[in-house]
Scaffold this active site. Structure first.
Site, PDB file in Angstrom:
ATOM      1  N   ARG A 147      -9.418   2.470  -4.130  1.00 47.39           N
ATOM      2  CA  ARG A 147     -10.281   3.622  -3.885  1.00 47.39           C
ATOM      3  C   ARG A 147      -9.502   4.886  -3.487  1.00 47.39           C
ATOM      4  O   ARG A 147     -10.045   5.974  -3.444  1.00 47.39           O
ATOM      5  CB  ARG A 147     -11.319   3.257  -2.800  1.00 47.39           C
ATOM      6  CG  ARG A 147     -12.371   2.287  -3.285  1.00 47.39           C
ATOM      7  CD  ARG A 147     -13.121   1.606  -2.142  1.00 47.39           C
ATOM      8  NE  ARG A 147     -12.377   0.488  -1.565  1.00 47.39           N
ATOM      9  CZ  ARG A 147     -12.832  -0.303  -0.586  1.00 47.39           C
ATOM     10  NH1 ARG A 147     -14.016  -0.083  -0.060  1.00 47.39           N
ATOM     11  NH2 ARG A 147     -12.099  -1.308  -0.129  1.00 47.39           N
ATOM     12  N   ALA A 154      27.472  51.615   6.502  1.00 44.46           N
ATOM     13  CA  ALA A 154      26.297  51.348   5.666  1.00 44.46           C
ATOM     14  C   ALA A 154      26.668  51.447   4.195  1.00 44.46           C
ATOM     15  O   ALA A 154      27.491  52.278   3.804  1.00 44.46           O
ATOM     16  CB  ALA A 154      25.205  52.352   6.007  1.00 44.46           C
TER      17      ALA A 154
HETATM   18  C1  UD1 Z   1     -12.225  -5.891   5.060  1.00 42.89           C
HETATM   19  C2  UD1 Z   1     -13.140  -7.004   5.571  1.00 42.89           C
HETATM   20  C3  UD1 Z   1     -14.437  -6.368   6.073  1.00 42.89           C
HETATM   21  C4  UD1 Z   1     -14.119  -5.380   7.161  1.00 42.89           C
HETATM   22  C5  UD1 Z   1     -13.093  -4.341   6.691  1.00 42.89           C
HETATM   23  C6  UD1 Z   1     -12.629  -3.503   7.876  1.00 42.89           C
HETATM   24  C7  UD1 Z   1     -12.692  -9.007   4.222  1.00 42.89           C
HETATM   25  C8  UD1 Z   1     -13.158  -9.838   3.096  1.00 42.89           C
HETATM   26  N1  UD1 Z   1     -13.434  -7.917   4.497  1.00 42.89           N
HETATM   27  O1  UD1 Z   1     -12.878  -5.265   3.977  1.00 42.89           O
HETATM   28  O2  UD1 Z   1     -15.322  -7.364   6.561  1.00 42.89           O
HETATM   29  O3  UD1 Z   1     -15.299  -4.725   7.587  1.00 42.89           O
HETATM   30  O4  UD1 Z   1     -11.941  -4.977   6.126  1.00 42.89           O
HETATM   31  O5  UD1 Z   1     -11.852  -2.421   7.496  1.00 42.89           O
HETATM   32  O6  UD1 Z   1     -11.729  -9.342   4.854  1.00 42.89           O
HETATM   33  N2  UD1 Z   1      -5.221  -7.069   1.837  1.00 42.89           N
HETATM   34  C9  UD1 Z   1      -4.132  -7.881   1.579  1.00 42.89           C
HETATM   35  N3  UD1 Z   1      -4.192  -8.755   0.546  1.00 42.89           N
HETATM   36  C10 UD1 Z   1      -5.294  -8.889  -0.238  1.00 42.89           C
HETATM   37  C11 UD1 Z   1      -6.402  -8.051   0.032  1.00 42.89           C
HETATM   38  C12 UD1 Z   1      -6.341  -7.156   1.085  1.00 42.89           C
HETATM   39  O7  UD1 Z   1      -3.124  -7.796   2.268  1.00 42.89           O
HETATM   40  O8  UD1 Z   1      -5.254  -9.727  -1.153  1.00 42.89           O
HETATM   41  C13 UD1 Z   1      -5.132  -6.081   2.952  1.00 42.89           C
HETATM   42  C14 UD1 Z   1      -5.309  -4.647   2.497  1.00 42.89           C
HETATM   43  O9  UD1 Z   1      -4.060  -4.060   2.205  1.00 42.89           O
HETATM   44  C15 UD1 Z   1      -5.959  -3.990   3.722  1.00 42.89           C
HETATM   45  C16 UD1 Z   1      -6.675  -5.147   4.404  1.00 42.89           C
HETATM   46  O10 UD1 Z   1      -6.169  -6.348   3.856  1.00 42.89           O
HETATM   47  O11 UD1 Z   1      -4.998  -3.463   4.601  1.00 42.89           O
HETATM   48  C17 UD1 Z   1      -8.178  -5.078   4.155  1.00 42.89           C
HETATM   49  O12 UD1 Z   1      -8.410  -5.104   2.757  1.00 42.89           O
HETATM   50  P1  UD1 Z   1      -9.488  -4.194   2.070  1.00 42.89           P
HETATM   51  O13 UD1 Z   1      -9.498  -4.476   0.629  1.00 42.89           O
HETATM   52  O14 UD1 Z   1      -9.359  -2.799   2.520  1.00 42.89           O
HETATM   53  O15 UD1 Z   1     -10.796  -4.855   2.711  1.00 42.89           O
HETATM   54  P2  UD1 Z   1     -12.189  -4.182   2.982  1.00 42.89           P
HETATM   55  O16 UD1 Z   1     -12.968  -4.167   1.732  1.00 42.89           O
HETATM   56  O17 UD1 Z   1     -12.016  -2.907   3.688  1.00 42.89           O
HETATM   57 CA    CA Z   2     -10.320  -1.609   4.303  1.00 43.73          CA
END
Ligand code: UD1
Ligand code: CA
Length: 457
Positions: free
Chosen positions: A16, A426
């Site tokens: 995003r 100058a």
């Molecule tokens: C996640 C939570 C959600 C919470 C939100 C808070 C889950 C399924 N959902 O959603 O409940 O409200 O965070 O901000 O956990 N990441 C990895 N590996 C992956 C996927 C993600 O390291 O395979 C890391 C991302 O880099 C990020 C964090 O995990 O820093 C959260 O991932 P993101 O995809 O942003 O999750 P949200 O949809 O925000």
């Molecule tokens: Ca997040």
């Protein structure tokens, strides 16, 4: 046992953000957002910190490579937050204690809150303790689902939520304490039958609850702290909140800000008391500013050391410069790296300096370029003076002794030296060294052709 390990999830691409740069490397007031989570983990007493990287893992590891207390783990395939934690657990084999789980995209979390969360988790003897918050707009978060008695049931993600669940305002921050034995025993039970086909870490709550294990939620009273950055609107919000914190701390330590909302000071900048900062200033990098200074409107300062009682006038740009005490600069001056201005130096409008050292009391008041030059004490540099330092191949130095007076519109063709207490008239182009106590003058004699205008008609 005070055994804490922290896992920071930072592997995601951050779709995003619509960016070529990994999300967790996007700066929040001057440093990658993940660095803030690392600091919070450190301050909460975690002895072992694991950063899970994936997207652009090399760039992320490169940034953190000097942090000796940190291990980076590569999540080869990005299969969700549950999978990311599973990867980290492989590196925590044999660990027994509390595992703190943080996200690399929630930089506003305060370490005090993390300490409270850990204490709450320990004293409550829970297997999972999550940090939650009530927010006005819960859209980009997982919702905390409770039963009619208010007991925790599970977390549901936006994309999997029913309209009723979407209406829930209590959200999961993505920040948890978990008991290591619970995690090791249950992480393998996560499935991916959900809208995003990901292994959700959040499903652990339902697993624990349905097995009668104790889970807790600690609500933060400051929802700003758990702001998760998923897009650039949230990035701007986080930067604004972080800037307010920095400005507030500086103001409480004695700095006056005429317009704090329009004052942009990055992480790591230090400013002494009774310094006044006018609106629209930007101060970044490793800048240190003393006390009693005046920084006028529209000034940009990066990586500078500025002594006490300096006056930086409107519209000036200072980069990598060192200013001793009571120096005056600008308006509209440009100090570039390697500039050193000793006590009482005055740099006036439209003056540019680069690798220029000016001794105590020297002045360059107007329209001048000083590059690769060493200037003694009490020197006057006249309006329009130029050090011609570049011959198209190499840079050359100009040395000017103490007490020299350089008249207006002088070019100093480097390499060249002007001895102390000399005067350069100058309009002179100086091409050979001037001895001390001399007058240097090089002008084509003026010719007046009388009657010239009449003859042309
Ligand atoms: C996640 C939570 C959600 C919470 C939100 C808070 C889950 C399924 N959902 O959603 O409940 O409200 O965070 O901000 O956990 N990441 C990895 N590996 C992956 C996927 C993600 O390291 O395979 C890391 C991302 O880099 C990020 C964090 O995990 O820093 C959260 O991932 P993101 O995809 O942003 O999750 P949200 O949809 O925000
Ligand atoms: Ca997040």
């Amino acid at each position: 046992m005070n055994n804490i390990a922290a896992v920071i999830l930072s592997a995601g691409k951050g779709k995003r953000m619509k960016s070529g740069l990994a999300k967790v490397l996007h700066p929040v007031v001057g440093r990658p957002m993940a660095a803030w989570s690392v600091d919070a983990a450190r301050a909460s007493g975690a002895a072992d910190i694991l950063l899970v990287t994936g997207h652009q893992s090399e760039a992320v590891s490169e940034y953190f490579k000097s942090s000796g207390d940190l291990r980076t783990i590569v999540q080869e395939e990005l299969l969700g937050t549950g999978h990311a934690v599973a990867c980290a657990l492989k590196a925590l084999d044999g660990f027994n204690g509390t595992i703190l789980i943080l996200c690399g995209d929630t930089p506003l979390l305060r370490s005090e809150t993390l300490v409270r969360l850990t204490e709450f988790h320990r004293s409550g003897n829970a297997v999972i303790t999550m940090l939650t918050a009530e927010v006005g707009n819960s859209e980009s978060y997982g919702r905390v689902v409770r039963d009619h008695n208010g007991e925790l049931l599970r977390i549901v993600e936006q994309k999997d939520a029913t309209p009723d669940e979407q209406a829930i305002r209590e959200i999961n921050s993505g920040i948890y304490c978990m008991a290591s034995d619970f995690l090791f025993a249950n992480i393998g039970k996560l499935g991916n039958s959900n809208a995003q086909r990901e292994y959700y870490l959040t499903d652990l709550l339902e697993i624990a609850v349905s097995n009668g294990m104790k889970c807790l939620a600690m609500q933060t009273d400051d929802p700003d702290e758990i702001l998760g950055i998923n897009d650039r609107v949230q990035l701007a919000e986080a930067c604004q909140i972080m800037r307010r914190r920095i400005n507030r701390d500086l103001m409480l330590s004695g700095v006056t800000m005429v317009a704090p909302e329009q004052t942009y000071i990055n992480y790591g900048v230090a400013i002494g008391p009774d310094t006044v900062i006018h609106h629209n200033c930007q101060i970044t990098g490793s800048t240190v500013i003393g006390g009693g200074c005046i920084i006028e409107t529209g000034v940009s300062i990066s990586d500078c050391r500025i002594g006490n009682d300096c006056h930086i006038k409107a519209g000036s740009v200072l980069e990598g410069a060192e200013l001793h005490e009571e120096v005056s600069v600008g308006p509209m001056a440009h100090l570039r790296p390697g500039t050193v201005l000793h006590k009482h130096v005055k740099i006036g409008n439209f003056v540019e300096t680069k690798k220029a050292v000016l001794g105590q009391g020297s002045k360059a008041s107007h329209l001048t370029y000083l590059g690769d030059t060493e200037i003694g004490r009490d020197v006057n540099i006249g309006c329009g003076t130029i050090t011609c330092n570049y011959d198209g191949v190499k840079k050359h130095r100009t040395i000017i002794g103490d007490g020299v007076f350089i008249g207006s519109d002088v070019q100093l063709v480097a390499p060249v030296t002007v001895g102390s207490n000399s005067l350069v008239a100058a309009g002179t182009t100086v091409t050979v060294d001037v001895p001390p106590d001399s007058l240097a003058i090089a002008r084509v004699p003026q010719v007046n052709k009388e009657g010239w205008r009449l003859r042309k008609k």
